[in-house]
Design a protein around this motif. Structure first.
Motif, PDB file in Angstrom:
ATOM      1  N   ASP A  75       0.802  -1.184  -0.107  1.00 62.87           N
ATOM      2  CA  ASP A  75      -0.070   0.037  -0.079  1.00 62.87           C
ATOM      3  C   ASP A  75       0.716   1.227   0.154  1.00 62.87           C
ATOM      4  OD1 ASP A  75      -1.047  -0.245   3.450  1.00 62.87           O
ATOM      5  OD2 ASP A  75       0.973   0.031   2.464  1.00 62.87           O
ATOM      6  N   ARG A  76       2.116   1.038   0.055  1.00 59.70           N
ATOM      7  CA  ARG A  76       2.980   2.358  -0.012  1.00 59.70           C
ATOM      8  C   ARG A  76       3.228   2.766  -1.634  1.00 59.70           C
ATOM      9  NH1 ARG A  76       5.787   4.008   4.531  1.00 59.70           N
ATOM     10  NH2 ARG A  76       5.868   5.856   3.058  1.00 59.70           N
ATOM     11  N   TYR A  77       2.694   1.903  -2.563  1.00 59.90           N
ATOM     12  CA  TYR A  77       3.126   2.037  -3.919  1.00 59.90           C
ATOM     13  C   TYR A  77       1.861   2.458  -4.449  1.00 59.90           C
ATOM     14  CZ  TYR A  77       7.543  -0.055  -2.761  1.00 59.90           C
ATOM     15  OH  TYR A  77       8.892  -0.610  -2.167  1.00 59.90           O
ATOM     16  N   ASP A  78       2.035   3.275  -5.422  1.00 59.57           N
ATOM     17  CA  ASP A  78       0.554   3.833  -6.050  1.00 59.57           C
ATOM     18  C   ASP A  78       0.484   3.465  -7.496  1.00 59.57           C
ATOM     19  OD1 ASP A  78       1.558   7.509  -6.378  1.00 59.57           O
ATOM     20  OD2 ASP A  78       2.490   5.499  -7.007  1.00 59.57           O
ATOM     21  N   ARG A  79       1.342   3.146  -8.215  1.00 62.68           N
ATOM     22  CA  ARG A  79       1.214   2.598  -9.857  1.00 62.68           C
ATOM     23  C   ARG A  79       1.496   1.163  -9.866  1.00 62.68           C
ATOM     24  NH1 ARG A  79       3.675   4.859 -13.914  1.00 62.68           N
ATOM     25  NH2 ARG A  79       5.609   5.524 -12.750  1.00 62.68           N
ATOM     26  N   TRP A  80       0.843   0.431 -10.557  1.00 65.36           N
ATOM     27  CA  TRP A  80       0.928  -1.016 -10.618  1.00 65.36           C
ATOM     28  C   TRP A  80       0.945  -1.478 -12.200  1.00 65.36           C
ATOM     29  CZ3 TRP A  80       2.271  -4.371  -6.486  1.00 65.36           C
ATOM     30  CH2 TRP A  80       1.907  -3.652  -5.295  1.00 65.36           C
ATOM     31  N   GLY A  81       1.882  -2.108 -12.298  1.00 57.74           N
ATOM     32  CA  GLY A  81       1.634  -2.967 -13.679  1.00 57.74           C
ATOM     33  C   GLY A  81       0.460  -4.002 -13.781  1.00 57.74           C
ATOM     34  N   GLN A  82       0.310  -4.638 -14.718  1.00 57.38           N
ATOM     35  CA  GLN A  82      -0.965  -5.493 -15.286  1.00 57.38           C
ATOM     36  C   GLN A  82      -0.349  -7.003 -14.595  1.00 57.38           C
ATOM     37  OE1 GLN A  82       1.387  -5.034 -17.263  1.00 57.38           O
ATOM     38  NE2 GLN A  82       1.792  -6.823 -18.642  1.00 57.38           N
ATOM     39  N   GLY A  83       0.974  -7.014 -14.277  1.00 53.09           N
ATOM     40  CA  GLY A  83       1.124  -8.751 -13.796  1.00 53.09           C
ATOM     41  C   GLY A  83       1.740  -9.289 -15.100  1.00 53.09           C
ATOM     42  N   THR A  84       2.652 -10.369 -15.047  1.00 53.55           N
ATOM     43  CA  THR A  84       3.045 -11.125 -15.426  1.00 53.55           C
ATOM     44  C   THR A  84       3.256 -12.486 -15.148  1.00 53.55           C
ATOM     45  OG1 THR A  84       4.764 -11.559 -17.496  1.00 53.55           O
ATOM     46  CG2 THR A  84       5.508 -10.489 -15.557  1.00 53.55           C
ATOM     47  N   LEU A  85       2.895 -13.695 -15.682  1.00 54.79           N
ATOM     48  CA  LEU A  85       2.700 -14.918 -14.863  1.00 54.79           C
ATOM     49  C   LEU A  85       4.151 -15.647 -15.354  1.00 54.79           C
ATOM     50  CD1 LEU A  85       0.878 -16.897 -13.464  1.00 54.79           C
ATOM     51  CD2 LEU A  85       0.166 -17.652 -15.627  1.00 54.79           C
TER      52      LEU A  85
END
Length: 125
Positions: free
Chosen positions: A110-120
């Motif tokens: 919750d300290r990070y405010d931008r996220w990528g979509q994820g890679t499996l």
């Protein structure tokens, strides 16, 4: 402004993968960056973080000595080199960027405010 993660795939135990996270924004070099992962049925967990100038890094105990986080500020890209992969590394991997107000490496999502979509990443035994 988006973070685009890539590089995931299927690999045998003991193998390696290199994840990348490209930032389309203009503030990459001013942000602490991190990798998190989430395995099926489990909560998202911290993997690694890196400071703005790559002078400081942090790793989860489970990946120390096997994973290496780096960044190329000229290319606005974050990397995660993963060696000696294990079955328990199987998860969706997410890159994250902290706000400019984040001054210290953090293991808390919750300290990070931008996220990528994820890679499996799938590691077969």
């Amino acid at each position: 402004v988006q973070l685009q993660a890539s590089g995931g795939g299927l690999v045998q135990a003991g193998g390696y993968l290199r994840l990348s996270c490209a930032d389309s924004g203009r503030t990459f070099s001013n942000q602490i960056m991190a990798w998190f992962r989430q395995a099926p049925g489990k909560e998202r967990e911290f993997v690694s973080a890196i400071s703005r100038n790559a002078g400081s890094t942090d790793y989860a105990d489970s990946v120390k000595g096997r994973f290496t986080i780096t960044r190329d500020n000229a290319k606005n890209t974050l990397y995660l080199q993963m060696n000696n992969l294990k079955g328990e590394d199987t998860a969706a991997y997410y890159c994250a960027a902290g706000p400019r107000t984040l001054r210290l490496l953090s293991t808390e999502a919750d300290r990070y405010d931008r996220w990528g979509q994820g890679t499996l990443v799938t590691v077969s035994s």
